[in-house]
Each structure stands twice: as structure tokens, then as C-alpha cells.
Design a protein around this motif. Structure first.
Motif, mmCIF file in Angstrom:
data_model
loop_
_atom_site.group_PDB
_atom_site.id
_atom_site.type_symbol
_atom_site.label_atom_id
_atom_site.label_comp_id
_atom_site.label_asym_id
_atom_site.label_seq_id
_atom_site.Cartn_x
_atom_site.Cartn_y
_atom_site.Cartn_z
ATOM 1 N N VAL A 68 55.220 13.609 -67.113
ATOM 2 C CA VAL A 68 56.544 13.188 -66.082
ATOM 3 C C VAL A 68 57.291 13.703 -65.388
ATOM 4 O O VAL A 68 57.782 13.426 -64.243
ATOM 5 N N ILE A 69 57.188 15.695 -65.879
ATOM 6 C CA ILE A 69 58.420 16.458 -65.181
ATOM 7 C C ILE A 69 57.151 16.959 -64.577
ATOM 8 O O ILE A 69 57.603 16.919 -63.812
ATOM 9 N N ILE A 70 56.510 16.710 -64.527
ATOM 10 C CA ILE A 70 55.667 17.460 -63.560
ATOM 11 C C ILE A 70 55.459 16.231 -62.441
ATOM 12 O O ILE A 70 55.904 17.145 -60.818
ATOM 13 N N VAL A 71 55.252 15.183 -63.059
ATOM 14 C CA VAL A 71 55.799 14.211 -61.700
ATOM 15 C C VAL A 71 57.427 14.016 -60.795
ATOM 16 O O VAL A 71 57.504 13.980 -59.230
ATOM 17 N N LEU B 130 56.962 16.829 -58.672
ATOM 18 C CA LEU B 130 56.189 16.799 -56.986
ATOM 19 C C LEU B 130 56.650 15.834 -56.189
ATOM 20 O O LEU B 130 57.036 15.976 -55.037
ATOM 21 N N THR B 131 57.698 15.048 -56.958
ATOM 22 C CA THR B 131 58.618 13.976 -56.097
ATOM 23 C C THR B 131 59.893 14.820 -55.340
ATOM 24 O O THR B 131 60.075 14.238 -54.933
ATOM 25 N N GLY B 132 60.233 16.163 -55.799
ATOM 26 C CA GLY B 132 60.918 16.430 -55.436
ATOM 27 C C GLY B 132 62.638 16.330 -56.501
ATOM 28 O O GLY B 132 64.029 16.787 -55.856
ATOM 29 N N THR B 133 62.252 15.140 -57.339
ATOM 30 C CA THR B 133 63.723 14.679 -57.772
ATOM 31 C C THR B 133 64.093 16.035 -58.726
ATOM 32 O O THR B 133 65.402 16.139 -58.918
ATOM 33 N N VAL B 134 63.553 17.297 -59.240
ATOM 34 C CA VAL B 134 64.013 17.860 -59.940
ATOM 35 C C VAL B 134 63.014 19.429 -59.554
ATOM 36 O O VAL B 134 62.419 20.107 -59.450
ATOM 37 N N PRO B 135 64.461 19.733 -57.980
ATOM 38 C CA PRO B 135 64.014 21.030 -57.676
ATOM 39 C C PRO B 135 64.650 22.221 -57.326
ATOM 40 O O PRO B 135 65.295 22.485 -58.783
ATOM 41 N N GLY B 136 64.675 23.356 -57.622
ATOM 42 C CA GLY B 136 64.901 24.633 -57.623
ATOM 43 C C GLY B 136 64.285 25.430 -58.964
ATOM 44 O O GLY B 136 63.156 25.267 -59.257
ATOM 45 N N VAL B 137 65.266 26.301 -59.391
ATOM 46 C CA VAL B 137 65.092 27.003 -60.511
ATOM 47 C C VAL B 137 65.054 25.700 -62.148
ATOM 48 O O VAL B 137 64.183 26.582 -62.331
ATOM 49 N N ALA B 138 65.369 25.227 -61.699
ATOM 50 C CA ALA B 138 64.949 23.883 -62.538
ATOM 51 C C ALA B 138 63.765 23.032 -62.287
ATOM 52 O O ALA B 138 63.404 22.794 -64.388
ATOM 53 N N GLY B 139 63.625 23.312 -61.681
ATOM 54 C CA GLY B 139 62.080 22.332 -61.314
ATOM 55 C C GLY B 139 61.290 23.906 -62.059
ATOM 56 O O GLY B 139 59.882 22.906 -62.689
ATOM 57 N N ILE B 140 61.076 24.367 -61.653
ATOM 58 C CA ILE B 140 60.547 25.634 -62.230
ATOM 59 C C ILE B 140 60.754 26.161 -63.579
ATOM 60 O O ILE B 140 58.724 25.686 -64.210
#
Length: 63
Positions: free
Chosen positions: A15-18, A21-31
């Protein structure tokens, strides 16, 4: 680590990876989320969580 714990970790990692990849969690939070997903995946594949050892937690049924 129990089987259910391993399955839940893999599902959460997916779920986190999806979300990343969909841009729901961008930037530092995404990393940071991706790093957590990698940790969840590795620990579920090897069946060992170092944090569980430190906290003396076991999700594996004792025989």
C-alpha cells in the motif's frame, strides 16, 4: 515473527509503495514511507524484526 504479522507487513508495504507511485505521498514523506516499506518487506521476508527483540515482543505461536 508470526505468519499473520508477515502478511500484514507485506500488505502495508505494498500500500505504501502504491501511494508513493501514484503521488499521494510526495517529497520527503514519500521517501520516508518507501524506507519504511523496504524495512517491512525485508523483515517479513526474513521473519525477524530487531525491534521486536528489543521490546521482547513475539507474534510467533510457541509450540
Amino acid at each position: 515473527m508470526g505468519t499473520i504479522d508477515r502478511i500484514i507487513r507485506l500488505a502495508v508495504a505494498a500500500v505504501i509503495i502504491v501511494l508513493y507511485l501514484t503521488g499521494t505521498v510526495p517529497g520527503v514523506a514519500g521517501i520516508i514511507s518507501i524506507v519504511i516499506a523496504i524495512i517491512f518487506t525485508v523483515t517479513s521476508l526474513i521473519g525477524f524484526c530487531p525491534l521486536y527483540t528489543l521490546l521482547k515482543i513475539s507474534t510467533c505461536k510457541v509450540k
